[in-house]
Design an enzyme around this catalytic site. Sequence first.
Site, PDB file in Angstrom:
ATOM      1  N   CYS A 158       0.850  -1.192   0.000  1.00  0.00           N
ATOM      2  CA  CYS A 158       0.000   0.000   0.000  1.00  0.00           C
ATOM      3  C   CYS A 158       0.888   1.246   0.000  1.00  0.00           C
ATOM      4  CB  CYS A 158      -0.921   0.011   1.215  1.00  0.00           C
ATOM      5  SG  CYS A 158      -2.067   1.424   1.213  1.00  0.00           S
ATOM      6  N   ASP A 169       0.404   3.802   1.639  1.00  0.00           N
ATOM      7  CA  ASP A 169       0.347   4.403   2.979  1.00  0.00           C
ATOM      8  C   ASP A 169       1.754   4.699   3.518  1.00  0.00           C
ATOM      9  OD1 ASP A 169       0.127   4.624   5.902  1.00  0.00           O
ATOM     10  OD2 ASP A 169      -1.944   3.974   5.617  1.00  0.00           O
ATOM     11  N   ARG A 177       2.873   4.899   6.309  1.00  0.00           N
ATOM     12  CA  ARG A 177       3.286   4.162   7.513  1.00  0.00           C
ATOM     13  C   ARG A 177       3.778   2.758   7.201  1.00  0.00           C
ATOM     14  NH1 ARG A 177      -2.433   5.079  10.227  1.00  0.00           N
ATOM     15  NH2 ARG A 177      -2.934   4.493   8.077  1.00  0.00           N
ATOM     16  N   HIS A 181      -2.144  -4.115   4.859  1.00  0.00           N
ATOM     17  CA  HIS A 181      -1.988  -3.691   6.253  1.00  0.00           C
ATOM     18  C   HIS A 181      -3.357  -3.447   6.862  1.00  0.00           C
ATOM     19  CE1 HIS A 181      -2.726   0.750   5.794  1.00  0.00           C
ATOM     20  NE2 HIS A 181      -2.471   0.437   4.531  1.00  0.00           N
ATOM     21  N   CYS A 229      -6.241  -0.127   6.706  1.00  0.00           N
ATOM     22  CA  CYS A 229      -5.959   0.474   5.399  1.00  0.00           C
ATOM     23  C   CYS A 229      -7.091   1.444   5.023  1.00  0.00           C
ATOM     24  CB  CYS A 229      -5.823  -0.620   4.349  1.00  0.00           C
ATOM     25  SG  CYS A 229      -5.443   0.029   2.710  1.00  0.00           S
TER      26      CYS A 229
HETATM   27 CO    CO Z   1      -3.474   1.146   2.936  1.00  0.00          CO
END
Ligand code: CO
Length: 209
Positions: free
Chosen positions: A42, A44, A46, A98, A101
């Site tokens: 992803c 993302d 993080r 994750h 998400c």
């Molecule tokens: Co995500």
Amino acid sequence: MSNLKELIKQNHDWARRLESENPGFFERLANQQQPEYLWIGCADSRVPATQIADMLPGEIFVHRNIANVVVHTDLNCLSVIQFAVEVLRVKHIIVCGHYDCGGVKASLQAPSLGLIENWLHHIRDIYQMHSADFRDLQTEQEKVDLLCRLNVREQVLHTCQTTIVQQAWQRGQSLAVHGLIYRIQDGLLEDLDLHVSNLESLQQLLPNP
Ligand code: CO
């Protein structure tokens, strides 16, 4: 502008530190990359692949998008997979989702985000396919968690179904596709027990016709 200056200073400090810990590191890296892993994850912020696997630049080839989706016709993702498999000859493809998400959460809600909803429909499709599994879940959190896991499973299957991976297996290339999920709350990866390393093991994962 000042933020960018800070970023560049951090980069220079990091490069100096890495070079002092591993003399000649960047020169070696400049000559070639030989990653064993392709990571499909992803976007993302993080979930940075190289950092959470505690690896160094050069060790993981990476493709990231919203909610780690492998779409059969996505030329961007397919090009990354082809280069990784046929040129770099990675040994492992890791599809890493994750929990929590944002893309998965949004796909459980009514469409309201504009363009990105066209992308999230790929995840809504997974929810539709498995809607019976969601019926008894009480909380939104449980639903998001399950859809995050099912999404990894589906994208592992899509990766295995690409002509690139199929042809690699047909010519006997050593290549395994794995499904993992990452928990932002504790920084730990969880093995979803999805490991596919040939056409036979793919058959076992596919739903019965
Ligand atoms: Co995500």
